[in-house]
Design an enzyme around this catalytic site. Structure first.
Site, PDB file in Angstrom:
ATOM      1  N   ALA A 183      -6.767  -4.942   7.074  1.00 45.02           N
ATOM      2  CA  ALA A 183      -7.723  -3.868   6.786  1.00 45.02           C
ATOM      3  C   ALA A 183      -8.975  -4.382   6.073  1.00 45.02           C
ATOM      4  O   ALA A 183      -9.905  -3.608   5.853  1.00 45.02           O
ATOM      5  CB  ALA A 183      -7.046  -2.806   5.929  1.00 45.02           C
ATOM      6  N   TRP A 239       0.865  -1.188   0.000  1.00 47.02           N
ATOM      7  CA  TRP A 239       0.000   0.000   0.000  1.00 47.02           C
ATOM      8  C   TRP A 239       0.901   1.238   0.000  1.00 47.02           C
ATOM      9  O   TRP A 239       1.784   1.348   0.864  1.00 47.02           O
ATOM     10  CB  TRP A 239      -0.883  -0.046   1.255  1.00 47.02           C
ATOM     11  N   LYS A 269     -13.615  -0.812   6.124  1.00 46.14           N
ATOM     12  CA  LYS A 269     -14.231  -1.559   5.035  1.00 46.14           C
ATOM     13  C   LYS A 269     -15.272  -2.541   5.537  1.00 46.14           C
ATOM     14  O   LYS A 269     -16.396  -2.582   5.019  1.00 46.14           O
ATOM     15  CB  LYS A 269     -13.155  -2.298   4.232  1.00 46.14           C
ATOM     16  N   ASP A 306      -0.905  -5.894   9.001  1.00 43.82           N
ATOM     17  CA  ASP A 306      -1.913  -4.897   8.653  1.00 43.82           C
ATOM     18  C   ASP A 306      -3.125  -5.669   8.140  1.00 43.82           C
ATOM     19  O   ASP A 306      -3.049  -6.348   7.105  1.00 43.82           O
ATOM     20  CB  ASP A 306      -1.348  -3.969   7.564  1.00 43.82           C
TER      21      ASP A 306
HETATM   22  C1  LMR Z   1      -6.918   2.221  -0.642  1.00 41.99           C
HETATM   23  O1  LMR Z   1      -5.864   1.582  -0.643  1.00 41.99           O
HETATM   24  O2  LMR Z   1      -7.481   2.638  -1.657  1.00 41.99           O
HETATM   25  C2  LMR Z   1      -7.573   2.486   0.682  1.00 41.99           C
HETATM   26  O3  LMR Z   1      -6.863   1.887   1.718  1.00 41.99           O
HETATM   27  C3  LMR Z   1      -7.835   3.918   0.908  1.00 41.99           C
HETATM   28  C4  LMR Z   1      -6.603   4.692   1.203  1.00 41.99           C
HETATM   29  O4  LMR Z   1      -6.586   5.388   2.230  1.00 41.99           O
HETATM   30  O5  LMR Z   1      -5.643   4.659   0.414  1.00 41.99           O
END
Ligand code: LMR
Length: 394
Positions: A210, A127, A243, A208
Site C-alpha cells: 500500500a 493493520w 498514498k 499487501d
Molecule cells: C491507515 O492505516 O491509517 C490507512 O491505511 C487508512 C485506513 O484506511 O486505515
C-alpha cells in the site's frame, strides 16, 4: 428488522480522526490516520494528478462502463509498476478494486472460495482492518511474531519460527514494504529466508503493498514482492494507489493473482471478475484512469516520480529530525529506531496510557498501539512532539 442489529466496534483509526476533528485546541497534532500532509498540513493533489485530470476533462467523451476487472490498460500499467518484469504478463490476472482495501477484501474472498479451511497468517501486529475483515468473513487467523518491543525492529527469529508452522493451503499475509503499523521492515536477506519458508511449507503468500515509493523508492519497495512472485507457484498481491498517487478518496487499487502456470491465468482472471461483479460490479474508474495516464506518459510519469521522491525524502528528513531531537533532549540513543523505520508509520512502543496522556496533555493524536504517522509532522511540530514524548515520561 433493524432493531436486531448490534452496534459494531468503531474502527480505531477512523474513530481517532473524529476525535481529532472535535478537539478545539489549535495546537493539536494529528499523527493518526495514514494520510500524507505537507509542511502546511495539506494533503495535496499531486501535480501529475492535476494535469491528468485536466487532460481527462478535455478528452473524455463517455463515462459508460469499463470492464468488470476495470480498464485492461490500468491492469497493464499497475503490473508494470508493481512487478516490473519479474513475471510474464501472461501469468498474471489483475482486477481493479475500490482502493487497496478493496483488493485485500477481494483477496480474502478468493482465498475463502478456493480453500474454505485456509488459515491466514498475519503479522502481530498488522493493520487492524486486516483482522477486522478476516473476522467478518469468519476466516481462521494465525498471528505470527513480528515486532520486537525491545529493539523496535523485527523479531525475525520469532517470525521465522511461527511461519514455519504454516502448511500448504494456508496463506501468509506479508506487507510488501513500509509495515503498517510498526514501520519495522525486513532486509533483503531476511526476505530471502521468508521465500525459503514459503517454498518449504507450500503456503501461499498474499502481499499487501500500500506504500510503494514511501520507503526506499519505487523499485526498492517492490523488490521483495517481485522476488516472491518469481519464486513461488502462486501469490496474491493487493496494491493501493491511495498514498503514492495521493488519490485516497478516489478508491484506486488492484488485486493481482500471479501463477507460475500460465494456463491458470484465464481461470484466475474470470474469478477476479466474478468477485467484483458480486460485490460492487464495475470498479471505480476515475483514479485508475489518472494512474494509467500518468504511468503511460513520459512527462507526467517523470513529474509524478519527482514529487513522490520529494514526499519520500521529506518523511525521511522528519524521521532523522525526530530521532535527533529526542537524542539531544534525552541524551540517549533509545529513539534511534525512528530513523531506521520506513514508510509513514513508526510504532513508538509505549503503553495506551502514555498515548492517552499525549492526547490529553499535549493534543497529540496517535493510534492507541502508539503508531505515529510520521507524514503528519512538519519541521515545526517535530520538536513539540519530542518534548511531549519525554514530558509524559516515555
Ligand atoms: C491507515 O492505516 O491509517 C490507512 O491505511 C487508512 C485506513 O484506511 O486505515
Amino acid at each position: 428488522m433493524f432493531e436486531t442489529l448490534k452496534a459494531q466496534p468503531a474502527d480505531k483509526i477512523l474513530a481517532l480522526m473524529q476525535m481529532y476533528k472535535d478537539d478545539p485546541r489549535d495546537t493539536k497534532i494529528d499523527l493518526g490516520v495514514g494520510v500524507y500532509k505537507d509542511a502546511t498540513g495539506l494533503t495535496p493533489v499531486m501535480r501529475a494528478v492535476k494535469s491528468a485530470e485536466h487532460q481527462l476533462w478535455e478528452t473524455q467523451n463517455s463515462k459508460s462502463y469499463t470492464g468488470l476487472a476495470g480498464d485492461p490498460a490500468f491492469g497493464d500499467a499497475m503490473i508494470d509498476l508493481v512487478l516490473g518484469d519479474a513475471m510474464p504478463r501472461a501469468n498474471i490476472a489483475a482486477a481493479a478494486t475500490p482502493g487497496g482495501t478493496g483488493a485485500v477484501r477481494q483477496a480474502f474472498e478468493l482465498i475463502q472460495m478456493a480453500r474454505p479451511d485456509a488459515k491466514v497468517f498475519v503479522s502481530d501486529p498488522t493493520w487492524p482492518n486486516h483482522l477486522s475483515m478476516l473476522k467478518y468473513l469468519d476466516m481462521p487467523v494465525v498471528p505470527y511474531r513480528y515486532f520486537d518491543d525491545e529493539t523496535r525492529g523485527v523479531d525475525f527469529d520469532g517470525m521465522m519460527a511461527d511461519l514455519k508452522t504454516a502448511q500448504k493451503g494456508d496463506v501468509i499475509l506479508l506487507h510488501g514494504c513500509c509495515h503498517n503499523p510498526t514501520g519495522a521492515n525486513l532486509n533483503a536477506s531476511q526476505w530471502d529466508d521468508v521465500i525459503k519458508v514459503l517454498q518449504d511449507t507450500g503456503a501461499t503468500p498474499m502481499i499487501d503493498i500500500a506504500y510503494q515509493g514511501f520507503g526506499d523508492g519505487l523499485d526498492d519497495d517492490a523488490a521483495a514482492t517481485r522476488k516472491i512472485a518469481a519464486s513461488v507457484p502462486e501469490c496474491l498481491i493487493a496494491a493501493s494507489c491511495s498514498k503514492n498517487f495521493g488519490i485516497y478518496r478516489e478508491r484506486t487499487g488492484m488485486l493481482m493473482a500471479v501463477s507460475s502456470d500460465a494456463s491458470a491465468q484465464k481461470l484466475n482472471q474470470g474469478t477476479l471478475a466474478f468477485l467484483n461483479r458480486q460485490n460492487f460490479s464495475f470498479p471505480p474508474d476515475h483514479g485508475a484512469r489518472l494512474v494509467t495516464m500518468i504511468l503511460n506518459d513520459a512527462t507526467l510519469r517523470a513529474d509524478w516520480m519527482a514529487e513522490l521522491e520529494e514526499i519520500r525524502n521529506g518523511m525521511l528528513g522528519l524521521r532523522s529530525q525526530l530521532a535527533g531531537e529526542l537524542q539531544r533532549l534525552s541524551g540517549s540513543d533509545r529513539f534511534g529506531f525512528l530513523a531506521q523505520h520506513r514508510g509513514m508509520f513508526s510504532r513508538l512502543g509505549t503503553t495506551p496510557e502514555m498515548v492517552e496522556k499525549l492526547r490529553a496533555d499535549h493534543g497529540i493524536y496517535m493510534v492507541g498501539d502508539s503508531r505515529m504517522n510520521i507524514a503528519g509532522l512538519n519541521a515545526a511540530t517535530v520538536p513539540i512532539l519530542a518534548r511531549a514524548i519525554l514530558d509524559v515520561g516515555i
